[in-house]
Design a protein around this motif. Structure first.
Motif, short mmCIF file in Angstrom:
data_model
loop_
_atom_site.label_atom_id
_atom_site.label_comp_id
_atom_site.label_asym_id
_atom_site.label_seq_id
_atom_site.Cartn_x
_atom_site.Cartn_y
_atom_site.Cartn_z
N GLU A 186 0.92 -1.23 -0.01
CA GLU A 186 0.13 0.09 -0.07
C GLU A 186 0.86 1.29 0.02
O GLU A 186 0.54 2.30 -0.47
N SER A 187 1.90 1.31 0.86
CA SER A 187 2.87 2.42 0.88
C SER A 187 3.34 2.75 -0.35
O SER A 187 3.66 3.72 -0.70
N ALA A 188 3.87 1.62 -1.34
CA ALA A 188 4.43 1.81 -2.59
C ALA A 188 3.55 2.77 -3.31
O ALA A 188 4.03 3.63 -4.27
N LYS A 189 2.22 2.51 -3.37
CA LYS A 189 1.18 3.12 -4.03
C LYS A 189 0.94 4.67 -3.39
O LYS A 189 0.97 5.58 -4.22
N THR A 190 0.97 4.77 -2.06
CA THR A 190 0.83 6.15 -1.46
C THR A 190 1.89 7.02 -1.93
O THR A 190 1.86 8.10 -2.06
N TYR A 191 3.20 6.29 -1.71
CA TYR A 191 4.22 7.23 -1.71
C TYR A 191 5.06 7.31 -3.15
O TYR A 191 5.77 8.10 -3.37
N GLY A 192 4.66 6.26 -3.77
CA GLY A 192 5.26 6.28 -5.40
C GLY A 192 6.68 5.74 -5.26
O GLY A 192 7.41 6.15 -6.18
N PHE A 193 6.91 4.85 -4.54
CA PHE A 193 8.31 4.15 -4.75
C PHE A 193 8.12 2.73 -5.48
O PHE A 193 7.21 2.28 -5.41
N ASP A 194 9.19 2.35 -5.98
CA ASP A 194 9.04 1.19 -6.56
C ASP A 194 9.14 -0.08 -5.72
O ASP A 194 10.20 -0.31 -4.94
N ARG A 195 7.86 -0.75 -5.77
CA ARG A 195 7.93 -1.91 -4.79
C ARG A 195 8.65 -3.29 -4.88
O ARG A 195 8.97 -3.73 -4.01
N ASP A 196 9.32 -3.01 -6.14
CA ASP A 196 10.25 -4.21 -6.51
C ASP A 196 11.87 -3.91 -5.98
O ASP A 196 12.53 -4.73 -6.22
N ARG A 197 11.97 -2.85 -5.44
CA ARG A 197 13.29 -2.20 -5.02
C ARG A 197 13.13 -2.07 -3.70
O ARG A 197 13.09 -0.62 -3.15
N VAL A 198 12.72 -2.83 -2.52
CA VAL A 198 12.67 -2.62 -1.34
C VAL A 198 13.36 -3.52 -0.57
O VAL A 198 13.61 -4.84 -0.69
N VAL A 199 14.58 -2.78 0.22
CA VAL A 199 15.66 -3.48 0.89
C VAL A 199 15.27 -3.43 2.45
O VAL A 199 15.18 -2.13 2.88
N ALA A 200 14.95 -4.36 3.14
CA ALA A 200 14.59 -3.94 4.54
C ALA A 200 16.20 -4.00 5.46
O ALA A 200 17.20 -4.59 5.08
N ILE A 201 15.89 -3.34 6.41
CA ILE A 201 17.00 -3.17 7.22
C ILE A 201 16.40 -3.47 8.78
O ILE A 201 15.69 -2.70 9.33
N GLY A 202 16.67 -4.65 9.37
CA GLY A 202 16.02 -4.87 10.39
C GLY A 202 16.83 -5.37 11.73
O GLY A 202 18.13 -5.94 11.45
N TYR A 203 16.62 -5.14 13.06
CA TYR A 203 17.59 -5.65 14.10
C TYR A 203 16.57 -6.31 14.93
O TYR A 203 15.42 -6.07 15.50
#
Ligand code: MLT
Length: 201
Positions: A84-101
């Motif tokens: 949903e956020s990719a649509k709202t903010y217009g970023f490329d959903r296929d290029r999401v890199v998570a950083i998690g701790y």
């Protein structure tokens, strides 16, 4: 979900999905993301579960014992939130890199264990095996950096190795970096993660 989104300077850089540890919030990893990839857009999310007032991404029954049903539900909820956020903010959903701790790394791993194309890559600091006995979707084209502590009191060395093996078997490209310390995130592994990010994206 409660979150922060900031647009990065570089349009073609991957968007970073920031996932905090237990008791953290969406502000915790902003400085870290800025160190690793200062030009990327950021979607930083707060976990929807509270444990004694401390935000987390899914329930657990005890230390290291996850509530599987909640894990599956929350993993889907987070994955759909990113969609949903990719649509709202217009970023490329296929290029999401998570950083998690820690707990955030565990839900990032869970996204890869349960949903196809959930992440293009991930930096997992001090992660565990999120679930056993499931068939992990094909992770060809997914790059993962693992930062781990050789003497982590919460995560046995073999559990991290099992996580690496699971992801490798699903065709993810793995990189691992081990520090001498415990569960705490240290500068050295952040620097290695930055090097990995710059070489990969
Ligand atoms: C978890 O519950 O995800 C792990 O035990 C790490 C943590 O304490 O957050």
């Amino acid at each position: 979900m409660k979150h922060i989104y900031t647009k990065g300077k570089k349009q073609d850089a991957p968007t970073l999905l920031l996932l905090h540890g237990t008791g953290g919030n969406e502000h915790d990893l902003l400085a870290l993301a800025n160190m690793i990839a200062p030009d990327s857009s950021i979607l930083s999310v707060r976990g929807n579960v509270l444990e004694n007032g401390m935000p987390r991404f899914f329930r657990r029954l005890a230390e290291g014992l996850f509530d599987e049903e909640d894990l599956v539900f929350r993993t889907k909820e987070l994955t759909e939130f990113v969609n949903e956020s990719a649509k709202t903010y217009g970023f490329d959903r296929d290029r999401v890199v998570a950083i998690g701790y820690s707990n955030g790394a565990n839900i990032a791993a869970s996204m890869m264990y349960h949903h196809e194309n959930a992440l293009n890559g991930a930096i997992l600091f001090h992660a565990m095996v999120p679930r056993r006995g499931v068939e992990i979707p094909d992770l060809t084209g997914t790059s993962v950096f693992i930062g781990a502590g050789k003497r982590d009191p919460l995560i046995p060395l073999n559990e991290t190795k099992e996580l690496i093996k699971d992801l490798e078997k699903a065709n993810a490209t793995m990189n691992e970096y081990w520090v001498d310390g415990g569960h705490q995130l240290v500068r050295e592994e952040v620097e290695k993660a930055k090097e990995w990010f710059e070489a990969t994206y």
